[in-house]
Each structure stands twice: as C-alpha cells, then as structure tokens.
Design an enzyme around this catalytic site. Structure first.
Site, PDB file in Angstrom:
ATOM      1  N   LYS A   1       0.840  -1.190   0.000  1.00 12.27           N
ATOM      2  CA  LYS A   1       0.000   0.000   0.000  1.00 12.27           C
ATOM      3  C   LYS A   1       0.879   1.246   0.000  1.00 12.27           C
ATOM      4  O   LYS A   1       1.890   1.307   0.711  1.00 12.27           O
ATOM      5  CB  LYS A   1      -0.907  -0.023   1.235  1.00 12.27           C
ATOM      6  CG  LYS A   1      -1.929   1.108   1.302  1.00 12.27           C
ATOM      7  CD  LYS A   1      -2.854   0.899   2.497  1.00 12.27           C
ATOM      8  CE  LYS A   1      -3.917   1.968   2.611  1.00 12.27           C
ATOM      9  NZ  LYS A   1      -4.859   1.693   3.718  1.00 12.27           N
TER      10      LYS A   1
ATOM     11  N   SER B   1     -10.593  -0.839   6.251  1.00  8.46           N
ATOM     12  CA  SER B   1      -9.832  -0.672   5.008  1.00  8.46           C
ATOM     13  C   SER B   1      -9.082  -1.891   4.508  1.00  8.46           C
ATOM     14  O   SER B   1      -8.449  -1.838   3.462  1.00  8.46           O
ATOM     15  CB  SER B   1      -8.841   0.489   5.166  1.00  8.46           C
ATOM     16  OG  SER B   1      -9.531   1.704   5.338  1.00  8.46           O
TER      17      SER B   1
ATOM     18  N   SER C   1      -9.474   1.876   2.346  1.00  5.23           N
ATOM     19  CA  SER C   1      -8.500   2.667   1.636  1.00  5.23           C
ATOM     20  C   SER C   1      -7.408   1.833   0.970  1.00  5.23           C
ATOM     21  O   SER C   1      -6.602   2.349   0.210  1.00  5.23           O
ATOM     22  CB  SER C   1      -7.848   3.656   2.616  1.00  5.23           C
ATOM     23  OG  SER C   1      -7.169   2.953   3.648  1.00  5.23           O
TER      24      SER C   1
END
Length: 446
Positions: free
Chosen positions: A81, A174, A150
């Site tokens: 990420k 997320s 996210s």
C-alpha cells in the site's frame, strides 16, 4: 517452468520453487505480463519498476541455486500500500501533496519482507491519505464498481492476479471491506502484531496492518513473515506472536461456539448479503448463538469516528495547514469537524475504547469467534464512494483479529465476504475456526 504462474497462490508458488519447477524470475515475469495486460483498466498500481522487480527475483534465484538459506517468502511478489516507506520507491500517500515523495527510510515491515526473501513489486494505490476520498482504482470483477478503500490497490492487485500477496492497513474497514468487494482473503491480525513504523500515521490508536491473499494459508504466511515486536511502535507488544500458519492448517479440537450480533445497523445490509449470511447461519445451526447486545455496543461507532478524526487532524495538522487547497472536498469537512473535537471529548472516547476492549476480553471466554458481515453488500459503483465500513468498526476499535472469507456472491455476480472476529492474540485460533467454517460450507454445498 509453469504456464501462467501468476495464477498460483503464494503457498503453491513456494512449493513449485522449492521443487525446482518455477524460478522467481519466471514468476515475476508472469506477474508483470499480467499487470501490463490488465492494469490499464484496473489501475491498481501507483508505482511499478519491472526492472527492479526482476533484479530482486534474479537475486532470489541466485541465492537458491547457491544453496544459501531461503526465507519464508523467498521469491514471492508482494504489493505494498502506498503509505509504506520503501527506499528507492516513491511513497505518495494517495495525494498530489506527496507526488514523487521519496525517503531513505524503510518501514519495519519492509525489512521483514526483505529478510523473508519477498520481491517488492511496487506500491498499490490508496485513497487520499488512506482515508475517505477515492482514487482511480477499479474493481477487477467489474470496473464500473469500486474496489473499496483505503487499501484499494492492494485488494485489486491480488484479485486481478497481479501478485499473490499484498499489504494494506485498516483504521476502520480498510482491509476487510476491500477484501469483501474484490473477493480475496483479507486478514487484519490483533492490533500490535505487525509494526507500523515507517507507515503514514492517521490514527496512533487505531491504525493496524493487514494482508490480502488468495487463500487462508497465504494471509497467514504473510502475517507470520512480517509480525514482530517493535519498541518504536506504541501498540506493539513484547510477547511471542501466534503462529498464524499453524492455525490456518489446523483442525479444530472441538466444534467452535460462534456468536452473531443483531446490531441496529444490520438494516444497512443489502438483501442479497442478508440472504447469503442467513444461509451461512442456517448451515452452522446450533453452533451460532444469536444475540441482542446492549445499545452501548452500537454507540462504539461514534467513539471510533471521534478518535479517528481527532487523531488524523492532530497527526497530519502540518499537511492540512500547509496544503489545504490540495485537500479534496470530500476530506475538508471531516477535518473541519475534527478540529472542533475537544481534548476532553477525545479522552472520554479513549476511555470508552478501553471499556470495549475489556468487554470483548470477557465475551470471548465463552465464544470462539463472532460471525459478521464483511461489508454491507456488493461493491458500490465507481464514483459513489468506497463503501460503508460500519461492519468493521467495532472490531477495529477493540483491536481484535478479523478475517474476511470470500464465500458469497451478490445479485449482480460480485463477491461478498463473510467476516470472522476472534479474541486478542488468539489469531491462530481464529484462522483455525475460519478453516473449519470453510469446510462446513463446502460439505453443505456437496
């Protein structure tokens, strides 16, 4: 050589490599070809350096051929990420404010990945500052839909078979929610299992690291490889971690006792998600106790929001002050509201959080796991947000281990996950229960 090796799970790829049937260069080359073929539509990657990935893979192959020690993830491609600092790669945090940002620092979990022999493929797209405003990533099952957030790109990259493993973070929903929307396995271990040093801090109290994979064994393997004590992370604990891989491979000694909470916000479930979950509960039958919890449990949703908003406004105050004109119109009103939260209100919320942790510690004396939705239903259409995180909020607030299993299919054919939540620091038992649940549903389907 194995044809289309990008389709392999991490555990399958490791076995093939150990037997000499697959090199890391072959695997990475296959994954890169898959990315080139499909990422124009999916847009899972914020940064990708094929030459650097192949160089890492070649070094992994050299080490294996030389008879040197190999790690738990030797030669396996992993996506990170884009809030995880990695030397020689930009970490842009989903916002133009940090476009091109590079650092010499390396996140602690990246050090563990390197030690385990993983090939760091690149950075996957995240929402703006890992919060609410979506970026360009699409759902691999239907690019008219969101992959969730996210950890958007990490979930999409695994679902699209770009990489067998990826790392995300969860402050509310997320990891679990994108796993549900994209049809992957998603695992957020107990808060403190994985170090957050070198990651963008949005909430020191709530930020947690999680994993995406194609199997339960895959997410367990990755978590084992990167979990460790870190004296620089205030939530890290100086105790041995549960053996995730052993748990994911174990049979239950006795039939688990599960709980289902009839929470007031369960009315947010879509009809197909509700029907699918009811079918799961019917198969499990008397092993599930349906409970009407006290209203105070539902009130924890507001407590999580207060802590999250107060802390991101504090931690990223300089970013907001200096770059307000570059902050999205989605995020601006949240930060403005957050700045009105008093320190006393915030401290009260932290006390309630501690009470919730104590409640669940007592609760799991009687139950092995909680069954819950991973998300409200299928992924929303792209442009309509990243989905409702409310079915993850309570467990994240309390730091509980959670896993999303890709078990259901919605009315339009998109995946829907089923979530299991377990007691603190008994992640191995949660994964053991998840394995049992999968087997029960598979037997029922035969």
């Amino acid at each position: 050589m194995i044809k289309d090796s990008y389709k392999l799970s991490a555990t399958e790829a490791l076995a093939a490599s150990a037997s000499g049937r697959l090199s890391s260069v072959e695997l990475v080359t296959s994954c890169l070809a898959r990315i080139q073929q499909t990422d124009g539509d999916i847009k899972a990657w914020a940064f990708l350096d094929p030459d650097a990935a192949l160089a890492q893979a070649a070094e992994c192959d050299r080490i294996r051929k030389a008879g040197m020690a190999t790690g738990a993830l030797h030669g396996i491609p992993v996506g990170l990420k884009d809030i995880i600092d990695t030397a020689k790669m930009p970490t842009q945090r989903g916002t133009p404010i940090f476009a091109g940002r590079k650092t010499d620092h390396v996140a602690r979990l990246v050090e563990h990945l390197r030690e385990a022999g993983a090939v760091i493929m690149g950075k996957t797209v995240t929402t703006e500052l890992a919060f609410v405003h979506a970026n360009e990533t699409r759902n691999p099952h239907n690019n008219a839909h969101s992959p969730g957030g996210s950890s958007s790109g990490s979930a999409a990259a695994v679902a699209a078979q770009h990489v067998p493993l990826a790392i995300g973070t969860q402050t509310n929903g997320s990891v679990i929610r994108p796993a549900s929307f994209c049809g992957t396995f998603g695992f957020k271990p107990t808060r403190g299992v994985i170090s957050r040093t070198g990651l963008l801090q949005t909430s020191v109290s709530l930020d947690q690291v999680g994993c995406f994979g194609r199997t339960l064994a895959d997410v367990a393997l990755l978590t084992d490889a990167i979990g460790s004590y870190d004296q620089h992370d205030p939530t890290s604990f100086a105790r041995p971690r549960p053996n995730m891989s052993a748990g994911a491979a174990a049979d239950v000694p006795v039939t688990p006792d599960l709980a289902w909470f009839n929470l007031p916000f369960n009315d947010r479930l879509s009809d197909d998600a509700r029907e699918g979950l009811e079918a799961v509960l019917d198969i499990l039958g008397p092993q599930v106790t349906r409970m009407d919890p006290a209203d105070t449990l539902s009130n924890l949703v507001a407590v999580q929001a207060r802590i999250h908003e107060y802390e991101i406004a504090q931690h990223q105050a300089e970013v907001f002050d200096q770059h307000w004109d570059q902050i999205s119109e989605t995020l601006k009103p949240i930060i403005s509201r957050a700045r009105q939260i008093t320190k006393a209100e915030y401290e009260d919320a932290l006390e309630v959080k501690a009470s919730a942790e104590a409640f669940f510690a007592d609760f799991f004396i009687e139950f092995d796991a909680i069954v819950a939705p991973s998300a409200a239903g299928e992924a929303p259409r792209f442009g309509e947000g990243t989905g409702d995180p409310i079915f993850c909020t309570l467990w994240t607030l309390a730091g509980l281990p959670c896993v999303s299993l890709p078990l259901l299919v919605g009315e339009t054919g998109l995946p829907i996950g089923v979530q299991l939540i377990g007691p603190i620091e008994k992640d191995d038992r949660l994964l053991r229960t998840a394995r049992w649940l999968q087997s029960q549903l598979a037997q029922a389907a035969d």
